[in-house]
Design an enzyme around this catalytic site. Structure first.
Site, PDB file in Angstrom:
ATOM      1  N   ALA A   1       6.945   7.477  -6.581  1.00  0.00           N
ATOM      2  CA  ALA A   1       6.300   8.618  -5.934  1.00  0.00           C
ATOM      3  C   ALA A   1       7.301   9.241  -4.976  1.00  0.00           C
ATOM      4  O   ALA A   1       7.647   8.640  -3.954  1.00  0.00           O
ATOM      5  CB  ALA A   1       5.042   8.177  -5.198  1.00  0.00           C
TER       6      ALA A   1
ATOM      7  N   ILE B   1       0.831  -1.203   0.000  1.00  0.00           N
ATOM      8  CA  ILE B   1       0.000   0.000   0.000  1.00  0.00           C
ATOM      9  C   ILE B   1       0.867   1.254   0.000  1.00  0.00           C
ATOM     10  O   ILE B   1       1.956   1.279   0.582  1.00  0.00           O
ATOM     11  CB  ILE B   1      -0.961   0.014   1.217  1.00  0.00           C
ATOM     12  CG1 ILE B   1      -2.094   1.016   0.994  1.00  0.00           C
ATOM     13  CG2 ILE B   1      -0.225   0.284   2.522  1.00  0.00           C
ATOM     14  CD1 ILE B   1      -3.279   0.811   1.911  1.00  0.00           C
ATOM     15  N   THR B   2       0.390   2.281  -0.670  1.00  0.00           N
ATOM     16  CA  THR B   2       1.082   3.565  -0.633  1.00  0.00           C
ATOM     17  C   THR B   2       0.069   4.683  -0.749  1.00  0.00           C
ATOM     18  O   THR B   2      -1.112   4.463  -1.026  1.00  0.00           O
ATOM     19  CB  THR B   2       2.153   3.671  -1.736  1.00  0.00           C
ATOM     20  OG1 THR B   2       3.008   4.784  -1.439  1.00  0.00           O
ATOM     21  CG2 THR B   2       1.530   3.860  -3.113  1.00  0.00           C
TER      22      THR B   2
ATOM     23  N   MET C   1       8.155   2.957  -4.727  1.00  0.00           N
ATOM     24  CA  MET C   1       8.169   2.451  -6.103  1.00  0.00           C
ATOM     25  C   MET C   1       7.321   1.203  -6.230  1.00  0.00           C
ATOM     26  O   MET C   1       7.246   0.391  -5.305  1.00  0.00           O
ATOM     27  CB  MET C   1       9.602   2.123  -6.544  1.00  0.00           C
ATOM     28  CG  MET C   1      10.454   3.334  -6.754  1.00  0.00           C
ATOM     29  SD  MET C   1      12.033   2.935  -7.511  1.00  0.00           S
ATOM     30  CE  MET C   1      12.715   4.591  -7.587  1.00  0.00           C
TER      31      MET C   1
ATOM     32  N   CYS D   1       3.785   0.672   2.508  1.00  0.00           N
ATOM     33  CA  CYS D   1       4.442  -0.451   1.828  1.00  0.00           C
ATOM     34  C   CYS D   1       4.446  -1.721   2.695  1.00  0.00           C
ATOM     35  O   CYS D   1       5.236  -2.636   2.460  1.00  0.00           O
ATOM     36  CB  CYS D   1       5.859  -0.091   1.402  1.00  0.00           C
ATOM     37  SG  CYS D   1       5.910   1.343   0.317  1.00  0.00           S
TER      38      CYS D   1
END
Length: 237
Positions: A175, A92-93, A161, A191
């Site tokens: 990002a 997840i980001t 990434m 992440c």
């Protein structure tokens, strides 16, 4: 072999709209590669590099764990954020204003056919860019992206990434937190990595705001060198 890359700065754009646009470009390259193979032709494939800022959004990669999102649907609305499960690698980001998101949509047959090398060069582009601001950024063994103070209790991530590739065509990307609102990271386990902080370039430099166009120009300079690429450049916002 075509090493020219069409640089497009999309400004502030909805995540789903940008994802659809990525898919459109990605499919156009794949379709041409398939046609070239089927018809024994050699029409050059295109390459793209999209810059974008997204409104507040959380995205979960295909191998991600839903429990790493710490908000329910109602809380997402209260935060003015959206959520998508997507087809990149990684967990997840968060994306939001003040963050430079880059989506290289490349036919790696035009450069090199090595996904590991591709990811390492994207990381190197970030590392070299941050060095211009006096920061010593690094890779963290076993953890994607770019970090500061690796191997210390103060390790913190500044760039996430996650990529997808098919037939050596890439999409999604990186990002980089430049002027990001770091409070939004409190709503996830970034992440999927517990106990690690997240930071932003302006925070590290102790200033209110960094010039986004300046950072983008530095990123492109290093990308061009690392990938031995030429650019068709649109206006950088």
């Amino acid at each position: 072999m075509n090493k020219t890359i069409d640089i497009q700065d999309l400004g502030l754009k909805d995540y789903k709209d940008t994802w659809d646009y990525q898919e459109e470009l990605f499919k156009s390259i794949l379709d041409l590669k398939i046609r070239n193979r089927r018809e024994a032709t050699n029409e050059p494939t295109s390459n793209y590099f999209l810059f974008v800022e997204h409104p507040h959004v959380y995205t979960l990669g295909k191998s991600g764990d839903m429990s790493n999102l710490l908000l329910n649907e109602e809380q997402l609305k209260d935060k003015g954020a959206t959520f998508y499960k997507i087809n990149r690698g990684g967990d997840i980001t968060y994306h939001g204003p003040g963050q430079i998101v880059g989506y290289p949509i490349l036919d790696l047959d035009n450069f090199f056919t090595d996904i590991h090398k591709y990811l390492r060069l994207l990381e190197e582009m970030i590392i070299l860019t941050l060095a211009e601001y006096g920061l010593k950024a690094e890779r963290s063994p076993g953890e994607t992206g770019v970090w500061l103070d690796v191997g210390t209790p103060f390790a913190r991530k500044i760039c996430a990434m996650g990529v997808r590739a098919s037939r050596w065509v890439t999409m999604h990307g990186f990002a980089l937190n430049v002027n990001a609102d770091l409070g939004y990271f409190d709503n996830i386990i970034p992440c999927g990595i517990r106990g690690k902080a997240v930071t932003s370039l302006n925070v590290e430099l102790g200033v209110e705001r960094i010039s986004m166009p300046q950072v983008k120009e530095k990123l492109l300079k290093h990308f061009s060198t690392l990938f031995e690429a030429e650019f068709k450049l649109q206006k950088i916002n």
